[in-house]
Scaffold this motif. Structure first.
Motif, PDB file in Angstrom:
ATOM      1  N   THR A 178       0.907  -1.033  -0.009  1.00  0.00           N
ATOM      2  CA  THR A 178      -0.264   0.041   0.073  1.00  0.00           C
ATOM      3  C   THR A 178       0.961   1.334   0.239  1.00  0.00           C
ATOM      4  O   THR A 178       0.534   1.957  -0.664  1.00  0.00           O
ATOM      5  N   TRP A 179       1.901   0.878   0.803  1.00  0.00           N
ATOM      6  CA  TRP A 179       2.966   2.606   1.414  1.00  0.00           C
ATOM      7  C   TRP A 179       3.520   2.858  -0.583  1.00  0.00           C
ATOM      8  O   TRP A 179       3.803   3.190  -1.083  1.00  0.00           O
ATOM      9  N   ARG A 180       4.344   1.447  -1.033  1.00  0.00           N
ATOM     10  CA  ARG A 180       4.443   1.747  -2.335  1.00  0.00           C
ATOM     11  C   ARG A 180       4.089   2.023  -3.701  1.00  0.00           C
ATOM     12  O   ARG A 180       4.344   3.439  -4.824  1.00  0.00           O
ATOM     13  N   SER A 181       3.094   1.455  -3.845  1.00  0.00           N
ATOM     14  CA  SER A 181       1.851   2.286  -4.416  1.00  0.00           C
ATOM     15  C   SER A 181       1.561   3.488  -4.271  1.00  0.00           C
ATOM     16  O   SER A 181       1.754   4.838  -5.420  1.00  0.00           O
ATOM     17  N   ALA A 182       1.871   4.191  -3.007  1.00  0.00           N
ATOM     18  CA  ALA A 182       1.000   5.307  -2.518  1.00  0.00           C
ATOM     19  C   ALA A 182       1.943   6.501  -2.819  1.00  0.00           C
ATOM     20  O   ALA A 182       1.495   7.431  -2.989  1.00  0.00           O
ATOM     21  N   PHE A 183       3.688   5.744  -2.462  1.00  0.00           N
ATOM     22  CA  PHE A 183       4.527   6.513  -3.055  1.00  0.00           C
ATOM     23  C   PHE A 183       4.411   7.020  -4.357  1.00  0.00           C
ATOM     24  O   PHE A 183       5.495   8.321  -4.767  1.00  0.00           O
ATOM     25  N   LEU A 184       4.811   5.733  -5.050  1.00  0.00           N
ATOM     26  CA  LEU A 184       5.117   6.312  -6.776  1.00  0.00           C
ATOM     27  C   LEU A 184       3.458   6.964  -7.034  1.00  0.00           C
ATOM     28  O   LEU A 184       4.078   8.505  -8.626  1.00  0.00           O
ATOM     29  N   ARG A 185       2.522   7.244  -6.529  1.00  0.00           N
ATOM     30  CA  ARG A 185       1.557   8.130  -6.929  1.00  0.00           C
ATOM     31  C   ARG A 185       1.192   9.477  -6.280  1.00  0.00           C
ATOM     32  O   ARG A 185       0.746  10.323  -6.850  1.00  0.00           O
ATOM     33  N   MET A 186       2.382   9.418  -5.565  1.00  0.00           N
ATOM     34  CA  MET A 186       1.729  11.037  -4.840  1.00  0.00           C
ATOM     35  C   MET A 186       2.481  12.409  -5.646  1.00  0.00           C
ATOM     36  O   MET A 186       2.058  13.452  -5.759  1.00  0.00           O
ATOM     37  N   PRO A 187       3.183  12.011  -6.656  1.00  0.00           N
ATOM     38  CA  PRO A 187       3.431  13.800  -7.658  1.00  0.00           C
ATOM     39  C   PRO A 187       2.178  13.534  -8.439  1.00  0.00           C
ATOM     40  O   PRO A 187       2.508  15.057  -8.456  1.00  0.00           O
ATOM     41  N   TYR A 188       1.871  12.827  -8.890  1.00  0.00           N
ATOM     42  CA  TYR A 188       0.483  12.998  -9.133  1.00  0.00           C
ATOM     43  C   TYR A 188      -0.717  13.569  -8.711  1.00  0.00           C
ATOM     44  O   TYR A 188      -1.478  14.574  -9.088  1.00  0.00           O
ATOM     45  N   LEU A 189      -0.547  13.568  -7.657  1.00  0.00           N
ATOM     46  CA  LEU A 189      -1.864  13.733  -6.752  1.00  0.00           C
ATOM     47  C   LEU A 189      -1.100  15.272  -5.903  1.00  0.00           C
ATOM     48  O   LEU A 189      -1.874  15.940  -5.764  1.00  0.00           O
ATOM     49  N   ARG A 190       0.469  14.966  -5.993  1.00  0.00           N
ATOM     50  CA  ARG A 190       0.558  17.029  -5.409  1.00  0.00           C
ATOM     51  C   ARG A 190       0.452  17.584  -7.117  1.00  0.00           C
ATOM     52  O   ARG A 190      -0.102  18.631  -6.718  1.00  0.00           O
ATOM     53  N   ASP A 191       0.646  17.070  -8.073  1.00  0.00           N
ATOM     54  CA  ASP A 191      -0.080  17.879  -9.353  1.00  0.00           C
ATOM     55  C   ASP A 191      -1.965  18.380  -8.795  1.00  0.00           C
ATOM     56  O   ASP A 191      -1.906  19.920  -9.123  1.00  0.00           O
ATOM     57  N   ALA A 192      -1.914  17.674  -8.945  1.00  0.00           N
ATOM     58  CA  ALA A 192      -3.820  17.600  -8.311  1.00  0.00           C
ATOM     59  C   ALA A 192      -4.389  18.246  -7.455  1.00  0.00           C
ATOM     60  O   ALA A 192      -4.852  19.390  -7.625  1.00  0.00           O
ATOM     61  N   LEU A 193      -3.354  18.912  -6.707  1.00  0.00           N
ATOM     62  CA  LEU A 193      -3.226  19.808  -5.415  1.00  0.00           C
ATOM     63  C   LEU A 193      -3.117  20.924  -5.812  1.00  0.00           C
ATOM     64  O   LEU A 193      -3.507  22.044  -5.665  1.00  0.00           O
ATOM     65  N   ALA A 194      -2.315  21.264  -6.662  1.00  0.00           N
ATOM     66  CA  ALA A 194      -1.720  22.304  -7.277  1.00  0.00           C
ATOM     67  C   ALA A 194      -2.427  22.546  -7.914  1.00  0.00           C
ATOM     68  O   ALA A 194      -2.568  23.732  -7.603  1.00  0.00           O
ATOM     69  N   ARG A 195      -3.564  21.988  -9.045  1.00  0.00           N
ATOM     70  CA  ARG A 195      -3.847  22.591  -9.896  1.00  0.00           C
ATOM     71  C   ARG A 195      -5.725  22.867  -9.093  1.00  0.00           C
ATOM     72  O   ARG A 195      -6.197  23.892  -9.675  1.00  0.00           O
ATOM     73  N   MET A 196      -5.403  23.061  -7.586  1.00  0.00           N
ATOM     74  CA  MET A 196      -6.702  22.892  -6.747  1.00  0.00           C
ATOM     75  C   MET A 196      -6.776  24.828  -5.848  1.00  0.00           C
ATOM     76  O   MET A 196      -6.574  25.206  -4.505  1.00  0.00           O
ATOM     77  N   SER A 197      -5.290  24.702  -5.799  1.00  0.00           N
ATOM     78  CA  SER A 197      -4.404  26.445  -5.986  1.00  0.00           C
ATOM     79  C   SER A 197      -4.139  25.789  -3.977  1.00  0.00           C
ATOM     80  O   SER A 197      -3.788  27.093  -2.774  1.00  0.00           O
ATOM     81  N   LEU A 198      -3.480  24.591  -3.615  1.00  0.00           N
ATOM     82  CA  LEU A 198      -3.379  24.386  -2.943  1.00  0.00           C
ATOM     83  C   LEU A 198      -1.265  24.389  -2.695  1.00  0.00           C
ATOM     84  O   LEU A 198      -0.836  23.576  -3.171  1.00  0.00           O
ATOM     85  N   ILE A 199      -0.850  24.535  -0.849  1.00  0.00           N
ATOM     86  CA  ILE A 199       0.035  24.902  -0.957  1.00  0.00           C
ATOM     87  C   ILE A 199       0.463  23.010  -0.932  1.00  0.00           C
ATOM     88  O   ILE A 199       0.164  22.986   0.395  1.00  0.00           O
ATOM     89  N   THR A 200       1.877  23.292  -1.235  1.00  0.00           N
ATOM     90  CA  THR A 200       1.986  21.333  -1.057  1.00  0.00           C
ATOM     91  C   THR A 200       3.561  21.677  -1.454  1.00  0.00           C
ATOM     92  O   THR A 200       4.164  21.698  -2.242  1.00  0.00           O
ATOM     93  N   GLU A 201       4.172  21.552  -0.544  1.00  0.00           N
ATOM     94  CA  GLU A 201       5.849  21.514  -0.286  1.00  0.00           C
ATOM     95  C   GLU A 201       5.866  20.114   0.284  1.00  0.00           C
ATOM     96  O   GLU A 201       6.612  19.546   1.695  1.00  0.00           O
ATOM     97  N   THR A 202       7.038  20.009  -0.095  1.00  0.00           N
ATOM     98  CA  THR A 202       8.286  18.975   1.004  1.00  0.00           C
ATOM     99  C   THR A 202       9.933  19.601   0.953  1.00  0.00           C
ATOM    100  O   THR A 202      10.105  19.694  -0.257  1.00  0.00           O
ATOM    101  N   PHE A 203      10.506  18.863   1.594  1.00  0.00           N
ATOM    102  CA  PHE A 203      11.530  19.189   2.269  1.00  0.00           C
ATOM    103  C   PHE A 203      12.532  18.285   2.697  1.00  0.00           C
ATOM    104  O   PHE A 203      12.081  17.884   3.494  1.00  0.00           O
ATOM    105  N   GLU A 204      13.444  17.793   2.716  1.00  0.00           N
ATOM    106  CA  GLU A 204      14.415  16.814   3.484  1.00  0.00           C
ATOM    107  C   GLU A 204      15.728  17.337   3.884  1.00  0.00           C
ATOM    108  O   GLU A 204      16.186  17.581   3.684  1.00  0.00           O
ATOM    109  N   ILE A 239       0.958  20.399   3.045  1.00  0.00           N
ATOM    110  CA  ILE A 239       0.058  20.664   2.450  1.00  0.00           C
ATOM    111  C   ILE A 239      -1.192  21.908   3.468  1.00  0.00           C
ATOM    112  O   ILE A 239      -1.526  21.429   4.179  1.00  0.00           O
ATOM    113  N   ALA A 240      -1.243  22.284   2.880  1.00  0.00           N
ATOM    114  CA  ALA A 240      -2.592  23.350   3.328  1.00  0.00           C
ATOM    115  C   ALA A 240      -2.201  24.978   2.216  1.00  0.00           C
ATOM    116  O   ALA A 240      -2.893  24.256   1.134  1.00  0.00           O
TER     117      ALA A 240
END
Length: 535
Positions: A381-407, A459-460
């Protein structure tokens, strides 16, 4: 295996329908209805997604430099080529692309088919005052492929994707000579018939290249031992404006400072990596995974430290805090999840996994799966979510949600303070910027005996038209917080242009002097990726 002197000419765009504005393939992007449904989960989100602009309707800047006749066959200035090579894939890149802001677009996209053609492009650019931005597959999330200097007569994006062959395999030494433009899947496909693998699988594996991994010191599949691509390098071949630098291929050497270390992580500012001899492995035939749950995240920190210091070297060792575990669908009820995986090409791994589970249980962990040797559902489940996450980030961006990741990375003695301080201090910043505390999650992506690499996600809700400015304020604050806590500005995302302020604070000044001198010596005209690492 392949003759680099007789390359096959292919169109500039990959045969797969790559997104010009966002992550990955267009057929994997979330449709409008799913963007709206996803946005509705975040209080304060806008109601409609940003539309994806038609490339043909984009207002691209006027082309300032034309390709010289000798290089015309290598270059393109079509709107799609220029648009798709303007930015990487950071949040601020996606937002600007969706807004139709392509002011930094390159004038030309060059796609050399041989190392000699790379040399020809650099020779022409140095004499014509044209900046050259090396481009692997454009998956940078730190502004690494965007020209911002505004002081050259023109800009060329140097797309290396045509240099994509495994040129030679040394089965005895278990190594291969590979061109820098090879995408992850293509590289592995060429090694598979020989029973070999590089086994470097970053999240961007499908849409990133060997040269990009080397130039940014990418982190990959292994959570322990071979965490960075550096660990897999035997030698590099690099084209610089003053000549070709090829290091001697060796398993190790004590002959002075390593020439490879100068170019690993140089992000295209000192030269263009064209080939590398890479250490390979036999393909694993034994694998096992398990997920251990924790009620107390700090107990989970102690458990993963024990694992990292045990010498058992799990291939996968990812800790998800309660928010991250819930987001990935791995655990609920405010529990953290430690995902463990082991593999081997030669011996069964069940006993090693059992030992690792025992260490986690010693610190209060509860096994999520009762069959360690079987497929672990939570890990899948984690592996599938991990690979899908960049597409979800783009969807959040299209909804003007601030999504930032930093490591980042720090030593174990500072982990509890860093985890709590980042979440507390950044929450205050996010509330000040967005009006909401938002969501701040954390996972550990890689672990070492002396410390982990925490990876934070924010996410905000954002305000339409202000997303980039809001992201910039949060990003700047995050870098300052990490600096205050003595943690690195980046563990594996590289510096690019977005991390420059944090990198400048972290870098010792004597080393900065040496780096500037190397830049002047290797790139006297200052054409290579201006603004990355150095002014």
């Amino acid at each position: 295996m392949a003759d680099s002197s007789t390359p096959t000419v292919r169109p500039l765009e990959s045969s797969r329908n790559r997104s010009w504005w966002g992550w990955g393939a267009t057929d994997q992007a979330l449709p409008d209805a799913e963007c709206i449904a996803l946005g509705s989960l975040v209080p304060g989100a806008v109601q409609t997604p940003l539309p994806v602009p038609d490339v043909a309707a984009l207002a691209l800047p006027t082309v300032r430099v034309e390709a010289p006749r000798a290089l015309a066959a290598l270059m393109s200035s079509t709107p799609r080529d220029r648009a798709s090579h303007t930015y990487g894939k950071a949040y601020r890149d996606v937002i600007r692309a969706l807004s139709g802001d392509l002011a930094p677009a390159p004038d030309q996209v060059a796609r050399p088919r041989s190392e000699l053609e790379v040399i020809d492009v650099l020779d022409w650019a140095a004499g014509a005052d044209v900046a050259v931005v090396p481009y692997g597959a454009g998956s940078s999330v730190v502004g690494g492929v965007e020209y911002r200097a505004d002081r050259h007569r023109g800009v060329v994006s140097l797309d290396l994707s045509a240099l994509d062959q495994v040129l030679e395999i040394d089965r005895v030494s278990r190594a291969a000579r590979i061109q820098a433009g090879a995408l992850g899947p293509g590289l592995e496909a060429q090694l598979r018939p020989h029973g070999l693998t590089l086994r470097h699988f970053p999240q961007s594996f499908e849409f990133s290249t060997l040269g990009g991994w080397l130039a940014t010191r990418a982190g990959g599949h292994y959570a322990t031992l071979y965490t960075h691509i550096d660990d897999l390098v035997e030698s590099l071949r690099v084209v610089t404006p003053v000549g070709v630098n090829e290091s001697l291929r060796l398993p190790g050497s004590g002959a002075g400072p390593s020439p490879d270390r100068l170019f690993l992580g140089s992000e295209g500012t000192l030269g263009v990596i064209t080939e590398a001899w890479m250490r390979l492995q036999d393909r694993p035939s034994h694998k096992a995974s398990a997920t251990v749950l924790f009620d107390d995240v700090h107990a989970a920190f102690e458990a993963i430290r024990a694992v990292a210091q045990s010498g058992l070297h799990p291939t996968n060792c990812r800790l998800l805090d309660p928010g991250e575990a819930a987001l990935a669908g791995v655990a609920q009820d405010s529990r953290s999840a430690l995902i463990l995986g082991v593999e081997s090409a030669h011996t069964p791994v069940g006993m090693r996994l059992t030992e690792l589970i025992g260490l986690a249980r010693d610190h209060g962990g509860t096994l999520a799966s009762t069959a360690p040797e079987s497929a672990d559902a939570a890990a899948d489940t984690w592996r599938s979510a991990f690979l899908r996450m960049p597409y979800l980030r783009d969807a959040l961006a299209r909804m003007s949600l601030i999504t930032e990741t930093f490591e980042t990375a720090c030593t174990w003695d500072r982990v509890p303070q860093l985890y709590e301080s980042v979440r507390s201090r950044l929450s205050d910043v996010v509330r000040d910027v967005t009006g909401s505390a938002g969501t701040i999650n954390c996972r550990f992506t890689h672990v070492y005996p002396d410390g982990p690499a925490p990876y934070f996600t924010v996410i905000a809700p954002g305000r339409r038209g202000e997303e980039v400015a809001m992201w910039d304020r949060i990003k700047s604050a995050a870098m300052q917080i990490l600096h205050d806590l003595g943690a690195t500005v980046t563990h594996h995302h590289a510096v690019g242009r977005d991390h420059r302020p944090g990198y400048d604070r972290q870098r010792p000044e004597p080393f900065a002097l040496a780096l500037r001198a190397a830049k002047t010596a290797l790139d006297p005209a200052g054409i290579l990726n201006p603004g990355v690492l150095l002014d």
